[in-house]
Design a protein around this motif. Structure first.
Motif, mmCIF file in Angstrom:
data_model
loop_
_atom_site.group_PDB
_atom_site.id
_atom_site.type_symbol
_atom_site.label_atom_id
_atom_site.label_comp_id
_atom_site.label_asym_id
_atom_site.label_seq_id
_atom_site.Cartn_x
_atom_site.Cartn_y
_atom_site.Cartn_z
ATOM 1 N N GLY A 309 0.783 -1.230 0.000
ATOM 2 C CA GLY A 309 0.000 0.000 0.000
ATOM 3 C C GLY A 309 0.810 1.273 0.000
ATOM 4 N N MET A 310 2.137 1.194 0.197
ATOM 5 C CA MET A 310 2.952 2.408 0.192
ATOM 6 C C MET A 310 2.906 3.077 -1.187
ATOM 7 S SD MET A 310 6.436 1.632 2.342
ATOM 8 C CE MET A 310 6.447 1.749 4.130
ATOM 9 N N THR A 311 2.794 4.403 -1.178
ATOM 10 C CA THR A 311 2.817 5.174 -2.418
ATOM 11 C C THR A 311 4.257 5.413 -2.832
ATOM 12 O OG1 THR A 311 0.741 6.269 -1.838
ATOM 13 C CG2 THR A 311 2.096 7.312 -3.531
ATOM 14 N N ALA A 312 4.552 5.196 -4.115
ATOM 15 C CA ALA A 312 5.919 5.308 -4.609
ATOM 16 C C ALA A 312 5.945 6.146 -5.878
ATOM 17 C CB ALA A 312 6.513 3.927 -4.883
ATOM 18 N N THR A 313 7.054 6.847 -6.068
ATOM 19 C CA THR A 313 7.313 7.596 -7.303
ATOM 20 C C THR A 313 8.537 6.995 -7.968
ATOM 21 O OG1 THR A 313 6.391 9.626 -6.360
ATOM 22 C CG2 THR A 313 7.806 9.850 -8.296
ATOM 23 N N ALA A 314 8.357 6.529 -9.191
ATOM 24 C CA ALA A 314 9.426 5.806 -9.888
ATOM 25 C C ALA A 314 9.934 6.618 -11.076
ATOM 26 C CB ALA A 314 8.914 4.449 -10.373
ATOM 27 N N ASP A 315 11.252 6.603 -11.250
ATOM 28 C CA ASP A 315 11.897 7.162 -12.436
ATOM 29 C C ASP A 315 12.415 5.983 -13.258
ATOM 30 O OD1 ASP A 315 11.480 9.855 -11.783
ATOM 31 O OD2 ASP A 315 13.232 9.861 -10.462
ATOM 32 N N ILE A 316 11.764 5.769 -14.401
ATOM 33 C CA ILE A 316 12.096 4.622 -15.254
ATOM 34 C C ILE A 316 13.071 5.076 -16.333
ATOM 35 C CG2 ILE A 316 11.146 2.822 -16.737
ATOM 36 C CD1 ILE A 316 8.434 3.344 -15.356
ATOM 37 N N SER A 317 14.231 4.427 -16.412
ATOM 38 C CA SER A 317 15.234 4.776 -17.418
ATOM 39 C C SER A 317 14.826 4.174 -18.763
ATOM 40 C CB SER A 317 16.612 4.247 -17.003
ATOM 41 O OG SER A 317 17.009 4.804 -15.767
ATOM 42 N N VAL A 318 14.596 5.057 -19.747
ATOM 43 C CA VAL A 318 14.151 4.594 -21.061
ATOM 44 C C VAL A 318 15.216 4.783 -22.133
ATOM 45 C CG1 VAL A 318 11.730 4.973 -20.511
ATOM 46 C CG2 VAL A 318 13.042 6.826 -21.535
ATOM 47 N N ALA A 319 16.269 5.568 -21.851
ATOM 48 C CA ALA A 319 17.340 5.765 -22.838
ATOM 49 C C ALA A 319 18.594 6.227 -22.102
ATOM 50 C CB ALA A 319 16.942 6.781 -23.899
ATOM 51 N N GLN A 320 19.753 5.814 -22.614
ATOM 52 C CA GLN A 320 21.031 6.179 -22.027
ATOM 53 C C GLN A 320 21.993 6.610 -23.141
ATOM 54 O OE1 GLN A 320 22.019 6.235 -18.683
ATOM 55 N NE2 GLN A 320 23.883 7.200 -19.468
ATOM 56 N N TYR A 321 22.578 7.810 -23.000
ATOM 57 C CA TYR A 321 23.521 8.328 -23.994
ATOM 58 C C TYR A 321 24.817 8.667 -23.283
ATOM 59 C CZ TYR A 321 19.147 8.982 -26.568
ATOM 60 O OH TYR A 321 17.918 8.797 -27.169
ATOM 61 N N ASN A 322 25.926 8.311 -23.912
ATOM 62 C CA ASN A 322 27.238 8.536 -23.327
ATOM 63 C C ASN A 322 28.061 9.474 -24.200
ATOM 64 O OD1 ASN A 322 26.731 6.677 -21.189
ATOM 65 N ND2 ASN A 322 27.243 4.988 -22.554
ATOM 66 N N ASP A 323 28.797 10.380 -23.522
ATOM 67 C CA ASP A 323 29.728 11.297 -24.176
ATOM 68 C C ASP A 323 29.047 12.080 -25.305
ATOM 69 O OD1 ASP A 323 32.173 12.525 -24.442
ATOM 70 O OD2 ASP A 323 32.894 11.092 -25.949
ATOM 71 N N VAL A 324 28.016 12.822 -24.949
ATOM 72 C CA VAL A 324 27.285 13.640 -25.920
ATOM 73 C C VAL A 324 27.373 15.102 -25.499
ATOM 74 C CG1 VAL A 324 25.696 11.839 -26.679
ATOM 75 C CG2 VAL A 324 25.141 13.194 -24.654
ATOM 76 N N LEU A 325 27.080 16.002 -26.451
ATOM 77 C CA LEU A 325 27.121 17.432 -26.205
ATOM 78 C C LEU A 325 25.760 17.867 -25.644
ATOM 79 C CD1 LEU A 325 29.339 19.558 -26.598
ATOM 80 C CD2 LEU A 325 28.196 20.224 -28.723
ATOM 81 N N LEU A 326 25.788 18.530 -24.484
ATOM 82 C CA LEU A 326 24.547 18.857 -23.775
ATOM 83 C C LEU A 326 24.430 20.363 -23.581
ATOM 84 C CD1 LEU A 326 24.776 16.133 -20.973
ATOM 85 C CD2 LEU A 326 23.442 16.015 -23.073
ATOM 86 N N VAL A 327 23.207 20.873 -23.782
ATOM 87 C CA VAL A 327 22.918 22.280 -23.509
ATOM 88 C C VAL A 327 21.676 22.351 -22.631
ATOM 89 C CG1 VAL A 327 23.930 23.075 -25.669
ATOM 90 C CG2 VAL A 327 21.495 22.538 -25.577
ATOM 91 N N PRO A 328 21.559 23.375 -21.783
ATOM 92 C CA PRO A 328 20.344 23.524 -20.971
ATOM 93 C C PRO A 328 19.137 23.835 -21.864
ATOM 94 C CG PRO A 328 21.768 25.433 -20.723
ATOM 95 C CD PRO A 328 22.553 24.416 -21.492
ATOM 96 N N ASN A 329 17.989 23.329 -21.483
ATOM 97 C CA ASN A 329 16.784 23.543 -22.285
ATOM 98 C C ASN A 329 16.414 25.013 -22.390
ATOM 99 O OD1 ASN A 329 16.666 20.827 -22.621
ATOM 100 N ND2 ASN A 329 14.808 20.504 -21.454
ATOM 101 N N ALA A 330 16.788 25.809 -21.382
ATOM 102 C CA ALA A 330 16.468 27.236 -21.441
ATOM 103 C C ALA A 330 17.158 27.915 -22.611
ATOM 104 C CB ALA A 330 16.871 27.907 -20.127
#
Length: 419
Positions: A309-330
């Motif tokens: 009965g405990m309420t849980a919040t799950a983060d499910i990993s659906v994709a993994q990328y390594n050594d990529v160029l990242l920018v903030p969404n803003a």
């Protein structure tokens, strides 16, 4: 003497000259003050026109894309035990949190009436056995009489009628045995049925597990005529649990069996628990027009921290990328203001000269229009637009490719106009 002097000044116009001089001095003073105000306004306008850019650094790294869903912890196998009989509970032998094994007695019902009914069926079975024994004895006698009559008939000593009578008596004896055997079988079936009914007065556990709920006490009357009442709830194994989460229809296409997940519960909000998707159900759930799909995650609970009965919040990993160029969404949402020219009449609406200093013309209108395929990079304090190809995103950062964007570039996320 003063009167004469006043007449002379009046004749020469000296009074009017003084009055005009004072008026001009007043206007000159006002003009100086307004000029100072206009000069201050223009200087301050230049300060207000300055722009400050807010930037963040482009980074090279790993990105994990997750889907967030909420749900509840449930036992892998949970059984609700009911009673098929109506009656009074004589005794309850287990309580909450008790560990039970398959076949263990949980409760017993009062069986006085059932015992009496069983005794009746046993007596009926005994009577049927006696009738069968009697029918078999009669069959032996009929068979002996028939043999004698047949032998005498073969010798021609007795009449044909005696043989016919003996043969009919044998047939009736055989039929009586068959009927008595059927009665015995019927009595046996009724006896076994009554034994089965009596056995249901003893509530037993069908599985090994833990008692989660008990809704009955000794002396309570159970009525099973309309629906079977729930007496006990037993979870088979709390060391093996499952997390049932509701996944939004927009995200269900990214969820697959064997995807890894991390979840938390309110009781241990600083303790993440691992899980893995074991099933994604096809059946939809609709609540207030929101469609979701149930995903089942397998959970190891060896230390029994998690409870049903405990309420849980799950983060499910659906994709993994390594050594990529990242920018903030803003940075992908930012676009500098685009100046829109106004008509000349609007430019000069403030007027010229002294009035223009007091009421300068309004600045040109500006809007912000950008493209989701471009970024603005601050280079030498000048914003430069760069075209990029957007990739996957985790909600905070986005993978980009193309253009001359490199690790360490300062991308613009916002700007402050003026002070």
């Amino acid at each position: 003497m003063s009167e004469i002097q006043s007449e002379i000044e009046a004749s020469l116009g000296v009074g009017d000259t003084k009055h005009h001089l004072k008026t001009w001095l007043l206007w000159i003073g006002v003009a100086v003050v307004l000029g100072a105000i206009g000069w201050w306004w223009m200087q301050d306008a230049e300060e207000r026109a300055k722009v400050t850019y807010i930037t963040e650094k482009v980074s090279q790294g790993d990105l994990t894309v997750t889907v967030t869903a909420t749900g509840a912890i449930e036992p892998t196998n949970q059984v609700e035990i009911s009673s098929e009989l109506s009656g009074t509970i004589a005794e309850v032998l287990v309580d909450y949190n008790d560990t039970v094994t398959a076949g263990q007695v949980l409760a017993r019902m009062d069986t006085v009436q059932l015992d009496a009914q069983l005794a009746v069926q046993e007596a009926n079975h005994a009577a049927a056995d006696a009738q069968l024994a009697n029918a078999r004895a009669s069959l032996v006698e009929a068979e002996a009489n028939y043999d004698i009559a047949r032998q005498l008939d073969e010798r021609g000593v007795t009449s044909r009628t005696n043989l016919t009578v003996s043969e009919a008596a044998l047939g009736r004896a055989l039929a009586n045995v068959a009927s008595a055997q059927a009665n015995v079988d019927l009595a046996q079936a009724q006896l076994e049925a009554q034994i089965a009914v009596l056995s249901k007065a003893t509530i037993i556990s069908p599985i090994n597990g833990i008692v989660l709920d008990r809704t009955v006490d000794a002396g309570q009357i159970v009525a099973a005529s309309l629906s079977a009442p729930k007496l006990f709830t037993i979870a088979e194994d709390l060391a093996q649990m499952e997390l049932q989460v509701d996944v939004a229809e927009a995200d269900i296409g990214r969820i697959n069996v064997d995807d890894k997940a991390i979840f938390t519960v309110d009781a241990y909000d600083d303790h993440p628990f691992p899980a893995q998707i074991s099933m994604v159900r096809y059946a939809p759930d609709s609540t207030d027009g929101l469609v979701t799909y149930k995903a089942i995650l397998s959970v190891e609970n060896d230390n029994l921290l998690l409870r049903p009965g405990m309420t849980a919040t799950a983060d499910i990993s659906v994709a993994q990328y390594n050594d990529v160029l990242l920018v903030p969404n803003a940075a992908l949402r930012f676009a500098p203001p685009q100046v829109v020219e106004v008509e000349a009449s609007d430019k000069n609406s403030g007027g010229g000269g002294l009035l223009g200093l007091i009421m300068p013309s309004r600045p040109a209108d500006s809007t912000r229009a950008g493209s989701d395929s471009t970024l603005w990079v601050l280079r030498n304090d000048i914003p430069v637009e760069i075209e990029v190809e957007k990739g996957d995103s985790d909600g905070l950062q986005t993978i980009v490719a193309g253009g001359d964007l490199v690790d360490g570039d300062q991308v613009i996320t916002d700007m402050i106009e003026g002070r």
